[in-house]
Scaffold this active site. Sequence first.
Site, PDB file in Angstrom:
ATOM      1  N   GLY A  62       0.809  -1.211   0.000  1.00 49.47           N
ATOM      2  CA  GLY A  62       0.000   0.000   0.000  1.00 49.47           C
ATOM      3  C   GLY A  62       0.838   1.255   0.000  1.00 49.47           C
ATOM      4  O   GLY A  62       2.030   1.236  -0.312  1.00 49.47           O
ATOM      5  N   ARG A 294      11.956  -4.191   8.522  1.00 44.92           N
ATOM      6  CA  ARG A 294      12.371  -5.254   7.618  1.00 44.92           C
ATOM      7  C   ARG A 294      13.776  -5.752   7.954  1.00 44.92           C
ATOM      8  O   ARG A 294      14.054  -6.951   7.866  1.00 44.92           O
ATOM      9  CB  ARG A 294      12.313  -4.747   6.172  1.00 44.92           C
ATOM     10  CG  ARG A 294      10.893  -4.580   5.681  1.00 44.92           C
ATOM     11  CD  ARG A 294      10.829  -3.987   4.291  1.00 44.92           C
ATOM     12  NE  ARG A 294       9.445  -3.991   3.815  1.00 44.92           N
ATOM     13  CZ  ARG A 294       9.069  -3.505   2.639  1.00 44.92           C
ATOM     14  NH1 ARG A 294       9.971  -2.965   1.834  1.00 44.92           N
ATOM     15  NH2 ARG A 294       7.810  -3.547   2.275  1.00 44.92           N
ATOM     16  N   ARG A 437      14.067   1.021   4.701  1.00 42.64           N
ATOM     17  CA  ARG A 437      12.803   1.578   4.201  1.00 42.64           C
ATOM     18  C   ARG A 437      11.624   0.880   4.860  1.00 42.64           C
ATOM     19  O   ARG A 437      11.576  -0.341   4.936  1.00 42.64           O
ATOM     20  CB  ARG A 437      12.705   1.436   2.678  1.00 42.64           C
ATOM     21  CG  ARG A 437      11.404   2.023   2.128  1.00 42.64           C
ATOM     22  CD  ARG A 437      11.336   1.927   0.637  1.00 42.64           C
ATOM     23  NE  ARG A 437      11.265   0.564   0.163  1.00 42.64           N
ATOM     24  CZ  ARG A 437      10.167  -0.189   0.177  1.00 42.64           C
ATOM     25  NH1 ARG A 437       9.033   0.276   0.685  1.00 42.64           N
ATOM     26  NH2 ARG A 437      10.187  -1.418  -0.313  1.00 42.64           N
ATOM     27  N   GLY A 440       5.421   0.392   2.478  1.00 42.51           N
ATOM     28  CA  GLY A 440       4.372   1.371   2.180  1.00 42.51           C
ATOM     29  C   GLY A 440       4.923   2.747   1.865  1.00 42.51           C
ATOM     30  O   GLY A 440       4.201   3.616   1.352  1.00 42.51           O
TER      31      GLY A 440
END
Length: 462
Positions: A62, A294, A437, A440
């Site tokens: 998204g 992540r 990062r 989204g």
Amino acid sequence: MAKYIFTPNSIEKLQDKYDVIIVGSGATGLVSAIQAYELGLHPVILEKMDKLGGNTNRASSGMNAAETDVQLKNHIVDSYDEFYNDTFIGGGKTNNPELLKYFTTHAALSVNWLTEHGINLDSLTITGGMHTRRTHRPDSMAPIGNFLVTSFLKIIEKYQIPVFNNVKVNRLLMDNNTVNGVSLELSNGNIKSLASKAVILATGGFGANKEIICKYRSDLSDYRTTNQEGATGDGLDLAQQIGASLVDMQEIQVHPTVYQETAHTYLIGEAVRGEGAILVDSLGNRFVNELDTRQAVTDAINKDADGSAYLIFDTNVRKKVPAIEFYDMIGAVTHGSSINDLAYKLKMGSEKLSKTVGAWNQAVSSKFDSLYQRSTGMNTLLNKAPYYAIHIAPAIHYTIGGIKINHKAEVLNKHNLPIKGLFAGGEVTGGLHGNNRIGGNSIAETIVFGRQAGQQVFKYLS
């Protein structure tokens, strides 16, 4: 409903001059072209690949934005500051503050801009590193990337903005220290010069270029990639040829959940975890906060799960993430009529997996995971059969570093001064994300800085 097919222009229709040349047809390039056109300019989009859309086609989760009407309708009170802080902390506090401030204060405007163009992102989910639901996606919960590319191409077709594929820009042209066109290699091998008053680089990252990856991160040389084959860093070379600076090139993001048991890799979108899937090791134990950054989840998989793990979910989660239908179609999903049946098929202890899922369901019921001090993304009990699993491992996903720009999307030289006539946005640029990062944020970046590039080119030419 028939699948929408966009037909690029025939090369015979390529003119000799345009107001602005946009290199790359991912979301950044398409948005910048639409924005430039709506401000009265005559843009052209050049794409080296046969297929349009670049890596955007592979985006699944998204678009992050704060203080949106969609959030308020869902009783979520968010703020630019919270969005900034989540991204800053998630990026190791190494993000460029100027870029980050512009990004976090303009994402909501970009959601509105999409809505004005009939592109509605009315559903919300959450991704790792965020502390509230600010990841906007279509009500259909379709993967965001192809949804946006298709929507943008329909607008491009309506506006009759010229798009040419199978043409490679091999050099930026300059006169009096100002970019004024490009040199093109056509599909027949011929070279053609194209004049313009400005150029926008929207060529994406270098996640499919082993040579560049090995140059900056030799430790990742054996990793597979989620990137499409055109993500080879062309824009970096074009910009460097005329003195542009690069930043954060060593920051290459590995995505923790990638299915890799076929010739092609398939990223398993963060929405699967955001909607309640858990990660377990080969014994059936949870080993990480699934919605940590992540980098943190990747490190845990490599360290605590011996390099691979299993996403475990049920029918409740599957209904909330339509992308799972695709994952199933390609053979990535293992089915179990019960937790015990699933454990048997995964060759792990049924008692252990059953205990793990039971503990998770207790945590969801109390809205707090005491094992990892987690309170976000805990809305879905894993209690409805059938149960499912996807075997995953980390793979190269996103190249965080790239061309140095300012918040006006102007490309900067080694003296931190703008190179006249050259703009850039999206994954080809660096600085926004720090050393990690947040899921989204890449789609949000393409819209925010795609619009900004189109606007600033208009201002530059006015």
